[in-house]
Design a protein around this motif. Structure first.
Motif, PDB file in Angstrom:
ATOM      1  N   PHE A 156       0.824  -1.210   0.000  1.00 12.87           N
ATOM      2  CA  PHE A 156       0.000   0.000   0.000  1.00 12.87           C
ATOM      3  C   PHE A 156       0.860   1.263   0.000  1.00 12.87           C
ATOM      4  O   PHE A 156       0.625   2.185  -0.788  1.00 12.87           O
ATOM      5  N   ILE A 157       1.860   1.322   0.879  1.00 14.39           N
ATOM      6  CA  ILE A 157       2.713   2.509   0.972  1.00 14.39           C
ATOM      7  C   ILE A 157       3.452   2.749  -0.337  1.00 14.39           C
ATOM      8  O   ILE A 157       3.511   3.877  -0.855  1.00 14.39           O
ATOM      9  N   CYS A 158       4.014   1.688  -0.889  1.00 14.14           N
ATOM     10  CA  CYS A 158       4.783   1.827  -2.137  1.00 14.14           C
ATOM     11  C   CYS A 158       3.899   2.287  -3.294  1.00 14.14           C
ATOM     12  O   CYS A 158       4.254   3.207  -4.052  1.00 14.14           O
ATOM     13  N   LEU A 159       2.730   1.657  -3.435  1.00 17.93           N
ATOM     14  CA  LEU A 159       1.875   1.993  -4.562  1.00 17.93           C
ATOM     15  C   LEU A 159       1.204   3.355  -4.380  1.00 17.93           C
ATOM     16  O   LEU A 159       0.997   4.086  -5.352  1.00 17.93           O
ATOM     17  N   ALA A 160       0.864   3.705  -3.134  1.00 19.85           N
ATOM     18  CA  ALA A 160       0.262   5.017  -2.883  1.00 19.85           C
ATOM     19  C   ALA A 160       1.233   6.128  -3.280  1.00 19.85           C
ATOM     20  O   ALA A 160       0.824   7.151  -3.863  1.00 19.85           O
ATOM     21  N   TYR A 161       2.515   5.945  -2.991  1.00 24.31           N
ATOM     22  CA  TYR A 161       3.518   6.932  -3.381  1.00 24.31           C
ATOM     23  C   TYR A 161       3.668   6.971  -4.911  1.00 24.31           C
ATOM     24  O   TYR A 161       3.740   8.051  -5.513  1.00 24.31           O
ATOM     25  N   PHE A 197     -10.085   2.397  -4.441  1.00 28.59           N
ATOM     26  CA  PHE A 197     -10.586   3.765  -4.309  1.00 28.59           C
ATOM     27  C   PHE A 197      -9.589   4.659  -3.581  1.00 28.59           C
ATOM     28  O   PHE A 197      -9.424   5.831  -3.928  1.00 28.59           O
ATOM     29  N   ILE A 198      -8.921   4.129  -2.576  1.00 27.82           N
ATOM     30  CA  ILE A 198      -7.930   4.936  -1.856  1.00 27.82           C
ATOM     31  C   ILE A 198      -6.746   5.262  -2.757  1.00 27.82           C
ATOM     32  O   ILE A 198      -6.203   6.373  -2.718  1.00 27.82           O
ATOM     33  N   ILE A 199      -6.362   4.311  -3.602  1.00 29.08           N
ATOM     34  CA  ILE A 199      -5.278   4.570  -4.554  1.00 29.08           C
ATOM     35  C   ILE A 199      -5.669   5.702  -5.502  1.00 29.08           C
ATOM     36  O   ILE A 199      -4.865   6.580  -5.835  1.00 29.08           O
ATOM     37  N   PHE A 200      -6.929   5.704  -5.954  1.00 29.36           N
ATOM     38  CA  PHE A 200      -7.383   6.793  -6.816  1.00 29.36           C
ATOM     39  C   PHE A 200      -7.395   8.120  -6.063  1.00 29.36           C
ATOM     40  O   PHE A 200      -7.144   9.178  -6.648  1.00 29.36           O
ATOM     41  N   CYS A 201      -7.695   8.075  -4.766  1.00 30.29           N
ATOM     42  CA  CYS A 201      -7.619   9.302  -3.958  1.00 30.29           C
ATOM     43  C   CYS A 201      -6.196   9.830  -3.917  1.00 30.29           C
ATOM     44  O   CYS A 201      -5.970  11.044  -3.983  1.00 30.29           O
ATOM     45  N   GLY A 239     -17.832   6.638  -3.450  1.00 30.29           N
ATOM     46  CA  GLY A 239     -17.869   5.440  -4.291  1.00 30.29           C
ATOM     47  C   GLY A 239     -17.323   4.225  -3.574  1.00 30.29           C
ATOM     48  O   GLY A 239     -17.796   3.093  -3.782  1.00 30.29           O
ATOM     49  N   MET A 240     -16.318   4.424  -2.719  1.00 27.66           N
ATOM     50  CA  MET A 240     -15.710   3.315  -1.974  1.00 27.66           C
ATOM     51  C   MET A 240     -16.747   2.591  -1.115  1.00 27.66           C
ATOM     52  O   MET A 240     -16.736   1.373  -0.996  1.00 27.66           O
ATOM     53  N   VAL A 287     -13.360   5.057 -11.745  1.00 26.41           N
ATOM     54  CA  VAL A 287     -12.695   4.103 -10.861  1.00 26.41           C
ATOM     55  C   VAL A 287     -13.488   2.803 -10.771  1.00 26.41           C
ATOM     56  O   VAL A 287     -12.908   1.714 -10.689  1.00 26.41           O
ATOM     57  N   THR A 288     -14.814   2.882 -10.822  1.00 21.44           N
ATOM     58  CA  THR A 288     -15.632   1.663 -10.756  1.00 21.44           C
ATOM     59  C   THR A 288     -15.465   0.833 -12.018  1.00 21.44           C
ATOM     60  O   THR A 288     -15.399  -0.401 -11.956  1.00 21.44           O
TER      61      THR A 288
END
Length: 579
Positions: A36-41, A238-242, A413-414, A467-468
């Motif tokens: 999560f941390i790596c991909l979010a960055y 959805f969080i990644i899109f945020c 949406g999440m 995103v959906t």
């Protein structure tokens, strides 16, 4: 009692069933947190660097250089020699000053060798907003004013080419190697943009950068989704899109403080170099390894994940299949301990798998509907972004307002996709987005605030739809062809992205036309989306047969009810028994 039922069920689970193993690993833990941390960055930058062209390619206010009046060393847009009449004329009709000299009657005596309507050969740019852009550095004004728009279209063409040609890369060489290659590609091409010495060089690098941008986003999305347990996968997407929208917001804020285009490019692309290290930090996708029968590697990764999360994986789930001959009928490992259903040859090759998708009517229908949904989403998303960018005279505020609409759309949406389901959300957002676009096009032109409000509400629903649709596309096709199908859908979607600026330009002559086109397109695709399967609470399909079985989750449109078990026929001969 509940745990006893799970233990009984687990004994019948097949070896290397990713969803079952991920359930045993738990929803949270260091293994998932690291992903999560790596991909979010990583997702902060790719799309942000594309949208940064709003600033790097902006055209500041400019006027002709008046020989004899303007200073050769440090000319000023609002020069000291200009009296109040000249300033008022410049402010009232700036285009009259941009390419040709204005009426001689209003020019002072210092003007030398000037003829009315003569074309300018030198320009002075207003530096109150931008100290420099590619327009000011490469003089992309007047007869060259089409070039910034062309670069923008060329970037979208690069994104389209990247989705088509580089989209299959994760399925062919793996997610991990793909991210490495594409991170290097994007970092190098992005940093090189800052040192462009000509328009042609900038355009070529922009095309190459667009190719790597979309391909990297696809690889990161697939890599991350496949590492998450089914019950947290939706929130993860959805969080990644945020975070992607957060990256866009950071771009707007950074552009506010850094007004030089070359420096801004460096600030955006240098941090991308960090993603190259992911090759050494994150393991390969276990789903991809299993599909390619690299069970030993997948087993070691699962063991590492269990150790990091402090969990135990039942031994029978990590038994490596043996003697999986194509001539041997597949039997669940829980019964024989010899061969896993993941060894199905029809799904081992990405190209064979996508070929079977095209040959199977129900999967082809699904793919064509998603083509329409992606194209509609990007047409409306970019079209509304261009239209809504005129909310105020502050270009930085415009950008931030347009992006801010996306974050609440993703957060709502999440929750909505897990409550109402993917298909219903796609259907609702398409229809409501279409209605608000039509309203924006039908209200009187002098109701400016109302037009802007309807546009932003429409963009809210379209953002949720994007995103959906991305999520559903990753959930309705088999593992082997997942990267290819997402790449194909993304490629077709970029056609909508390329048409968006064309529609926006047509709006200059007919304000209502783009909104009406966006609205009608959304409404038509919204009706088609009813034929998509619902995937809420279901495992990601691993094989062609798994993907075909999702047909039971579609609606019978004649009666608006769920279909009975699928009658989708096999479009190819196989010696394997359906499991």
């Amino acid at each position: 009692m509940e745990s006893d039922k799970r233990d009984v069920r687990s004994q019948s689970d097949e070896a290397f069933d990713a969803d079952v193993i991920l359930e045993h690993l738990g929803n949270t833990g260091w293994f998932m947190f690291k992903y999560f941390i790596c991909l979010a960055y990583a997702v902060l930058f790719p799309m942000a660097t594309i949208l940064a062209f709003n600033f790097t390619g902006a055209t500041p206010a400019h006027r002709c250089f008046v020989d004899g009046c303007d200073d050769d060393v440090s000319p000023q847009y609002m020069a000291d020699w200009m009296d109040q009449i000249l300033i008022q004329d410049l402010q009232f009709d700036p285009k009259h000053w941009q390419c040709e000299f204005p009426n001689l009657a209003i020019l002072p005596e210092c003007a030398l060798n000037i003829t009315v309507n003569d074309a300018c050969s030198r320009w002075i740019f207003d530096k109150s907003i931008f100290s420099s852009t590619i327009v000011t550095d490469f003089l992309l004004v007047c007869k060259n004013s089409w070039k910034p728009t062309f670069v923008s279209s060329l970037t979208m063409a690069g994104i389209m080419a990247g989705a088509f040609f580089l989209g299959p890369l994760p399925d062919i060489i793996g997610r991990r190697k793909s991210v490495l290659i594409l991170s290097v590609w994007m970092s190098v091409s992005g940093i090189a943009l800052s040192f462009s010495t000509s328009y042609e060089e900038f355009a070529v690098l922009r095309f190459l950068n667009g190719m790597s941008c979309i391909a990297l986003m696809q690889s990161l999305a697939i890599w991350g989704v496949e590492a998450m347990a089914p019950n947290v996968r939706v929130r993860f997407i959805f969080i990644i899109f945020c975070f992607q929208s957060l990256g866009n917001l950071l771009t707007g804020l950074l552009a506010y403080y850094v007004r030089d285009w070359a420096t801004l490019q460096l600030y955006l692309f240098v941090p991308m170099v960090v993603t190259i290290s992911y090759f050494f930090i994150l393991p390969e996708s276990t789903r991809w390894l299993t599909v390619n029968k690299r069970y030993e590697e997948a087993k070691e990764i699962y063991k590492l994940a269990a150790e990091l999360n402090g969990k135990q994986i039942p031994p029978h789930l990590l038994l490596i299949p043996v003697a999986c001959s194509p001539a041997i009928e597949q039997i669940p490992l829980a019964q024989t301990g010899t061969c896993s259903s993941s060894g199905n040859r029809e799904d081992a090759s990405a190209w064979m798998s996508i070929w079977h998708v095209f040959k199977t009517p129900c999967l082809l229908k699904r793919l064509l509907i998603l083509f329409c949904a992606w194209a509609s989403a990007l047409l409306c998303y970019y079209g509304l972004s261009y239209t809504a960018s005129n909310l105020s005279k502050d270009i930085h505020l415009n950008f931030i307002l347009v992006i801010l609409v996306e974050i609440p759309a993703y957060l709502i949406g999440m929750v909505a996709v897990d409550t109402l389901g993917r298909r219903l959300i796609i259907n609702i957002t398409l229809i409501l987005g279409g209605i608000f676009c039509l309203l924006a096009g039908l209200v009187p032109q002098d109701c400016y605030e109302l037009i802007v409000t309807f546009s932003l509400i429409g963009k809210f629903f379209i953002s949720m739809q994007i995103v959906t649709v991305n999520m559903l596309t990753a959930e309705v096709f088999p593992t082997a062809s997942r990267g290819l199908t997402i790449g194909l859908c993304s490629t077709v979607g970029k056609v909508g992205g390329i048409l968006a600026p064309v529609m926006s330009a047509m709006g200059a002559k007919n304000r209502s036309l783009p909104y009406i086109v966006f609205g009608c397109t959304n409404l038509v695709v919204g009706a088609l989306s009813l034929m998509l399967p619902e995937t809420k609470g279901l495992s990601i399909p691993a094989t062609i047969q798994d993907a075909k079985d999702l047909e039971s989750k579609t609606l019978d449109l004649s009666g608006c009810r769920r279909k009975s078990p699928p009658k989708c026929r096999l479009a190819f001969n196989t010696t394997y028994k359906s499991i």
